[in-house]
Design an enzyme around this catalytic site. Structure first.
Site, PDB file in Angstrom:
ATOM      1  N   LYS A  26      47.217  -6.396  -5.645  1.00 23.65           N
ATOM      2  CA  LYS A  26      46.790  -7.798  -5.746  1.00 23.65           C
ATOM      3  C   LYS A  26      47.823  -8.624  -6.509  1.00 23.65           C
ATOM      4  O   LYS A  26      48.196  -9.714  -6.065  1.00 23.65           O
ATOM      5  CB  LYS A  26      45.421  -7.847  -6.437  1.00 23.65           C
ATOM      6  CG  LYS A  26      44.787  -9.220  -6.477  1.00 23.65           C
ATOM      7  CD  LYS A  26      43.267  -9.131  -6.473  1.00 23.65           C
ATOM      8  CE  LYS A  26      42.683  -8.648  -7.781  1.00 23.65           C
ATOM      9  NZ  LYS A  26      42.664  -9.696  -8.813  1.00 23.65           N
ATOM     10  N   SER A  27      48.289  -8.123  -7.627  1.00 23.93           N
ATOM     11  CA  SER A  27      49.256  -8.887  -8.432  1.00 23.93           C
ATOM     12  C   SER A  27      50.526  -9.174  -7.630  1.00 23.93           C
ATOM     13  O   SER A  27      51.064 -10.289  -7.657  1.00 23.93           O
ATOM     14  CB  SER A  27      49.637  -8.089  -9.683  1.00 23.93           C
ATOM     15  OG  SER A  27      48.524  -7.950 -10.527  1.00 23.93           O
ATOM     16  N   GLY A  99      41.561 -15.523 -11.077  1.00 26.34           N
ATOM     17  CA  GLY A  99      42.202 -15.936 -12.326  1.00 26.34           C
ATOM     18  C   GLY A  99      43.719 -15.924 -12.216  1.00 26.34           C
ATOM     19  O   GLY A  99      44.396 -16.792 -12.775  1.00 26.34           O
ATOM     20  N   ARG A 127      36.031 -18.946 -17.300  1.00 21.80           N
ATOM     21  CA  ARG A 127      37.072 -18.165 -17.978  1.00 21.80           C
ATOM     22  C   ARG A 127      38.031 -19.056 -18.773  1.00 21.80           C
ATOM     23  O   ARG A 127      38.259 -20.206 -18.410  1.00 21.80           O
ATOM     24  CB  ARG A 127      37.819 -17.298 -16.949  1.00 21.80           C
ATOM     25  CG  ARG A 127      36.869 -16.281 -16.322  1.00 21.80           C
ATOM     26  CD  ARG A 127      37.538 -15.405 -15.305  1.00 21.80           C
ATOM     27  NE  ARG A 127      38.539 -14.549 -15.901  1.00 21.80           N
ATOM     28  CZ  ARG A 127      39.352 -13.763 -15.205  1.00 21.80           C
ATOM     29  NH1 ARG A 127      39.293 -13.752 -13.878  1.00 21.80           N
ATOM     30  NH2 ARG A 127      40.227 -12.997 -15.813  1.00 21.80           N
ATOM     31  N   SER A 172      49.006 -10.702 -22.311  1.00 22.44           N
ATOM     32  CA  SER A 172      48.522 -11.197 -21.020  1.00 22.44           C
ATOM     33  C   SER A 172      49.674 -11.482 -20.078  1.00 22.44           C
ATOM     34  O   SER A 172      50.502 -12.362 -20.335  1.00 22.44           O
ATOM     35  CB  SER A 172      47.694 -12.477 -21.215  1.00 22.44           C
ATOM     36  OG  SER A 172      47.495 -13.111 -19.960  1.00 22.44           O
ATOM     37  N   GLN A 174      49.311 -12.753 -17.220  1.00 21.47           N
ATOM     38  CA  GLN A 174      49.062 -14.037 -16.544  1.00 21.47           C
ATOM     39  C   GLN A 174      49.640 -15.182 -17.367  1.00 21.47           C
ATOM     40  O   GLN A 174      50.262 -16.093 -16.821  1.00 21.47           O
ATOM     41  CB  GLN A 174      47.564 -14.230 -16.320  1.00 21.47           C
ATOM     42  CG  GLN A 174      47.012 -13.224 -15.316  1.00 21.47           C
ATOM     43  CD  GLN A 174      45.531 -13.406 -15.058  1.00 21.47           C
ATOM     44  OE1 GLN A 174      44.845 -14.144 -15.773  1.00 21.47           O
ATOM     45  NE2 GLN A 174      45.029 -12.735 -14.045  1.00 21.47           N
ATOM     46  N   ASP A 320      42.643  -3.414 -16.080  1.00 20.97           N
ATOM     47  CA  ASP A 320      41.648  -3.621 -15.015  1.00 20.97           C
ATOM     48  C   ASP A 320      40.877  -2.349 -14.681  1.00 20.97           C
ATOM     49  O   ASP A 320      39.946  -2.389 -13.872  1.00 20.97           O
ATOM     50  CB  ASP A 320      42.345  -4.139 -13.754  1.00 20.97           C
ATOM     51  CG  ASP A 320      42.886  -5.546 -13.948  1.00 20.97           C
ATOM     52  OD1 ASP A 320      42.379  -6.272 -14.829  1.00 20.97           O
ATOM     53  OD2 ASP A 320      43.822  -5.918 -13.221  1.00 20.97           O
ATOM     54  N   LYS A 347      37.080 -11.168 -18.533  1.00 25.00           N
ATOM     55  CA  LYS A 347      37.532 -10.901 -17.157  1.00 25.00           C
ATOM     56  C   LYS A 347      36.521 -11.527 -16.185  1.00 25.00           C
ATOM     57  O   LYS A 347      35.762 -12.409 -16.557  1.00 25.00           O
ATOM     58  CB  LYS A 347      37.681  -9.393 -16.950  1.00 25.00           C
ATOM     59  CG  LYS A 347      38.829  -8.788 -17.769  1.00 25.00           C
ATOM     60  CD  LYS A 347      40.171  -9.309 -17.299  1.00 25.00           C
ATOM     61  CE  LYS A 347      41.326  -8.773 -18.127  1.00 25.00           C
ATOM     62  NZ  LYS A 347      42.593  -9.428 -17.781  1.00 25.00           N
ATOM     63  N   ARG A 351      33.121  -7.416 -19.160  1.00 24.50           N
ATOM     64  CA  ARG A 351      33.095  -6.031 -18.649  1.00 24.50           C
ATOM     65  C   ARG A 351      32.596  -5.031 -19.684  1.00 24.50           C
ATOM     66  O   ARG A 351      32.192  -3.927 -19.312  1.00 24.50           O
ATOM     67  CB  ARG A 351      34.482  -5.638 -18.121  1.00 24.50           C
ATOM     68  CG  ARG A 351      34.780  -6.339 -16.815  1.00 24.50           C
ATOM     69  CD  ARG A 351      36.112  -5.960 -16.207  1.00 24.50           C
ATOM     70  NE  ARG A 351      36.201  -6.552 -14.874  1.00 24.50           N
ATOM     71  CZ  ARG A 351      37.323  -6.714 -14.194  1.00 24.50           C
ATOM     72  NH1 ARG A 351      38.474  -6.324 -14.715  1.00 24.50           N
ATOM     73  NH2 ARG A 351      37.310  -7.248 -12.985  1.00 24.50           N
TER      74      ARG A 351
HETATM   75  C1  S3P Z   1      47.130  -9.878 -13.731  1.00 25.43           C
HETATM   76  C2  S3P Z   1      47.136  -9.691 -15.089  1.00 25.43           C
HETATM   77  C3  S3P Z   1      45.984  -9.153 -15.835  1.00 25.43           C
HETATM   78  C4  S3P Z   1      44.945  -8.528 -14.924  1.00 25.43           C
HETATM   79  C5  S3P Z   1      44.699  -9.344 -13.697  1.00 25.43           C
HETATM   80  C6  S3P Z   1      45.969  -9.552 -12.909  1.00 25.43           C
HETATM   81  C7  S3P Z   1      48.353 -10.411 -13.083  1.00 25.43           C
HETATM   82  O1  S3P Z   1      45.361 -10.190 -16.564  1.00 25.43           O
HETATM   83  O2  S3P Z   1      43.727  -8.326 -15.614  1.00 25.43           O
HETATM   84  O3  S3P Z   1      43.737  -8.707 -12.869  1.00 25.43           O
HETATM   85  O4  S3P Z   1      48.477 -10.311 -11.842  1.00 25.43           O
HETATM   86  O5  S3P Z   1      49.215 -10.937 -13.795  1.00 25.43           O
HETATM   87  P1  S3P Z   1      45.876 -10.598 -18.022  1.00 25.43           P
HETATM   88  O6  S3P Z   1      47.329 -10.670 -17.926  1.00 25.43           O
HETATM   89  O7  S3P Z   1      45.271 -11.927 -18.341  1.00 25.43           O
HETATM   90  O8  S3P Z   1      45.386  -9.523 -18.936  1.00 25.43           O
END
Ligand code: S3P
Length: 438
Positions: A26-27, A99, A127, A172, A174, A320, A347, A351
């Site tokens: 997914k990422s 997110g 969130r 994080s 993200q 995750d 999340k 969770r």
């Molecule tokens: C992700 C980073 C993670 C993860 C999310 C996908 C990404 O979140 O939990 O499902 O693709 O960069 P955080 O970086 O906020 O922990």
């Protein structure tokens, strides 16, 4: 679109065997659309995750005028618009449950010369977004949020962004990615320092698109004003989706399963380290590199797991996977203690609370703490639990049925489609006794 109400019914017992390839990461899928859209030239993507989250990213870039063909069986072709080629969308950009889409795109859109609004479903609208709007404001972006700092995000275009040197207050990927992506549009050198290593797909893929991203220790820097050059992206299978099968086959006696073509990026493999510490029997085979990311097949056989104290440095590397790791802990002998994982509370659901509630229904001694959980493994009963519209909670509880003494019924499972289309089909193909009811 996702189905409104979906319930999983999972009959107890069985084992997992054979071979399985789970959907694309997914990422990496999100980032392939973003960078392909901003690149000069044509990008081909294969193995793309056709789940709702990454499809929402795809629709968003189409809404900003990018020509994207597909997905056709995981294949996508993007005619890159160039770093300054996005066009104003006609309405709000709806990102559903995702997110990653919202946090990464807020950085990119802060650097555009048009206004945009990012919105999401009820979970995403709860969130925390201040973690991205705060550093973006320091860079000079203007973003309006709802009163408590949540979505929708109204991003004002035309701001001249300046580079910052940002120390992340939490681990994080993200937030790191958001700041770096805004940095593409900023004057000067943007740097982000992380308190602990987090997934580095943004850095790797930017380099794959020819952008100079430098890492010195825990600090990552890039200069604004460069361009991306189109490339091909081969998306490996998502280790976060593989994790359900790694745990399921570990806890179900007699299992022997090979999970194929799994992304083995070292910033994502915490689940393997944690399961091994618990005594799991995992063999990593055919290690190879595909498009800048390490990939392998993983053979997993049933084993007697034991409870452990989970090392805190592994938390961001398995962030995750905790819903399903809690299921592993529930069926292990002894006590498992998780600390340093307060991020789990923000999340797609809380969770820690949602998993503790469900495990207690299944008569497991699960004690939530502010930043983790204490689980004493034991005999698992059947019962009816809530996934609270969180995909990973739904799939985690489905694996619990392998060791439960009765049927497990899981409500609110429609969002499994955000990350794992055809979960029921694939899981039942290797032995999980699962049925979906809408
Ligand atoms: C992700 C980073 C993670 C993860 C999310 C996908 C990404 O979140 O939990 O499902 O693709 O960069 P955080 O970086 O906020 O922990």
């Amino acid at each position: 679109m996702t189905v409104e109400h979906l319930t999983f019914r999972v009959a107890p017992g069985g084992a997992l065997s054979g071979r399985i390839r789970v959907p694309g990461d997914k990422s990496i899928s999100h980032r392939s659309i973003m960078f392909g859209s901003l690149a000069d030239g044509t990008t081909h993507i294969s193995g793309f995750l056709e789940g709702e989250d990454s499809l929402n990213t795809l629709r968003a870039f189409r809404a900003m005028g990018v020509h994207i063909d597909g997905p056709h069986d995981g294949n996508i072709t993007i005619e890159g618009a160039g770093i300054d080629g996005l066009k104003a969308p006609t309405g709000d950009i709806y990102l559903g449950n995702s997110g990653t889409s919202m946090r990464l795109m807020s950085g990119l859109l802060a650097g555009q010369d048009f206004d945009s609004t990012l919105s999401g479903d009820t979970s995403l609208s709860r969130r925390p977004m201040a973690r991205v709007t705060k550093p973006l404001a320091e860079m000079g972006a203007r973003i309006d949020t709802a009163a408590n700092g949540t979505a929708p995000l109204r991003i004002h275009g035309g701001s001249r962004l300046k580079a910052i040197d940002y120390v992340l207050p939490m681990a994080s990927a993200q937030v790191k990615s958001c700041v770096l992506l805004a940095g593409l549009y900023a004057d000067g050198t943007t740097c982000v320092t992380e308190p602990a290593p987090t997934r580095d797909h943004t850095e790797r893929m930017l380099r794959g698109f020819g952008y100079d991203v430098r890492r010195e220790g825990d600090r990552i820097c890039l200069d604004g004003g460069g361009r991306l050059t189109a490339t091909d992206v081969d998306v490996p299978a998502d280790i976060s989706s593989a994790a359900f099968f790694l745990v399921g086959a570990s806890i179900a006696e007699g299992s022997d399963l090979v999970v194929e073509h799994v992304g083995m990026n070292p910033t994502r493999t915490g689940v393997i380290d944690i399961l091994r510490l618990m005594g799991a029997d995992l063999t990593v085979m055919n290690e190879r590199e595909v498009g800048g990311e390490p990939v392998a097949d993983i053979r997993v056989r049933g084993a007697r797991l034991k409870g452990i104290r989970i090392p805190e440095e592994l938390v961001p590397l398995a962030i995750d996977e905790f819903p399903v790791l809690f299921v592993a802990a529930a069926s292990a002998e002894g006590e498992t203690v998780l600390t340093g994982a307060e991020e789990l509370r923000v999340k797609e659901s809380d969770r820690i609370q949602v998993m503790a509630d469900g495990l207690q229904v299944l008569r497991i001694d699960a004690e939530p703490t502010p930043d983790g959980m204490i689980i004493r493994g034991g005999a698992m009963r059947g019962g009816r639990v809530h996934a609270r519209e969180d995909h990973r909670i739904a799939m985690a509880f489905s694996m619990a049925a392998l060791v439960a003494d009765g049927e497990i019924v899981i409500d609110d499972c429609a969002n499994v489609n955000t990350s794992f289309p055809n979960y029921v089909g694939l899981a039942s193909g290797v032995g999980l006794r699962i049925k979906a009811e809408s």
